[in-house]
Design an enzyme around this catalytic site. Structure first.
Site, short mmCIF file in Angstrom:
data_model
loop_
_atom_site.label_atom_id
_atom_site.label_comp_id
_atom_site.label_asym_id
_atom_site.label_seq_id
_atom_site.Cartn_x
_atom_site.Cartn_y
_atom_site.Cartn_z
N ASP A 263 0.82 -1.21 0.00
CA ASP A 263 0.00 0.00 0.00
C ASP A 263 0.86 1.27 0.00
OD1 ASP A 263 -1.99 -1.86 0.32
OD2 ASP A 263 -2.83 -0.98 2.14
N HIS B 7 3.89 -2.32 2.94
CA HIS B 7 3.89 -0.96 2.39
C HIS B 7 5.15 -0.68 1.57
CE1 HIS B 7 0.99 -0.80 5.66
NE2 HIS B 7 0.44 0.23 5.05
ZN LIG Z 1 -2.62 3.09 3.18
#
Ligand SMILES: [Zn+2]
Length: 244
Positions: free
Chosen positions: A52, A203
């Site tokens: 993400d 991430h």
């Molecule tokens: Zn996020």
């Protein structure tokens, strides 16, 4: 309606919709209370790496190198603002065969935003990504996992399948490579025991700023993929878990 969505509570194809759903009945972020979301299949050997808050000029390219070396494809939930700033990175991700999904334009907490703002965030991000890649966006991950019925309904109306996760790397905290890896290993093992595939939240970027360092994440992924090289584990993209 976008394809199929994993069902809650059991690891089986139910309702004739899902390839196989794996979700806890009530625990965040796998809760299905606010509407069904795609999480994982009912095959414990299947693992989806999801990243993400990219694209990120400080990390995405390094991550792509690691994935290429291991010949593994992943799913990237991009922020529209960052994609617009760094379209060349998004193109690189798609060219390497990875799946790119919608993570809104600016990463608002959608559980408290107005319906108008939610729809705008989703529509604008779709437009930016589709303009860059030339492909329809099919998947959406809500920022912070925050959702309410309207968020999921708006996403589905735009043809987006909402995607949650069932293993958290906690790589947004400065915990180091070993602990990120331990979080992933523990989650995958637990899901495998339950006969569920794993959907790993990681991430490649940071929603607060472009350029967030993700060296530990990149190294943890490299070690995870090395460790699973000679095992039954199959790394998949989330579209594998949806059928038309
Ligand atoms: Zn996020």
């Amino acid at each position: 309606m976008p394809g199929a969505i994993a069902t809650g509570a059991v690891c089986a194809a139910t309702l004739g919709l899902a390839v196989g759903g794996c979700a806890y009945a009530s625990l965040w972020p796998t809760s299905q209370i606010f509407g069904r979301t795609l999480i994982a299949s009912g095959n414990g050997d299947e693992v989806a790496l999801t990243f993400d808050d990219g694209p990120n000029d400080a990390a995405t390219h390094q991550l792509l190198n690691v994935l290429a070396r291991h010949e593994v494809r992943a799913t990237f939930f991009n922020m529209g603002d960052y994609a617009r700033a760094k379209p060349e990175i998004v193109r690189e991700v798609v060219a390497a065969g990875h799946v790119v999904g919608n993570h809104t334009m600016s990463h608002p907490k959608m559980s408290i935003e107005s319906a108008t703002r939610i729809r705008q965030e989703l529509t604008d991000c779709n437009a930016v990504l589709e303009d860059i890649t030339g492909e329809a966006v099919k998947f959406f991950r809500p920022p912070f996992g925050a959702r309410r019925p309207y968020v999921l309904r708006a996403a589905r109306e735009l043809g987006l399948t909402p995607v949650m996760w069932n293993v958290t790397g906690y790589d947004w905290n400065p915990i180091g490579v070993d602990r990120i890896l331990a979080n992933l290993d523990k989650g995958i093992a637990k899901n495998r025991l339950r006969g569920c595939g794993s959907n790993l939240l990681l991430h490649d970027g940071g929603h607060r700023a472009m350029g967030t360092a993700r060296t530990d994440t990149v190294q943890a992924v490299d070690r995870l993929l090395s460790a699973h090289r000679a095992t039954a584990t199959r790394f998949v993209t989330v579209d594998t878990w949806v059928r038309e």
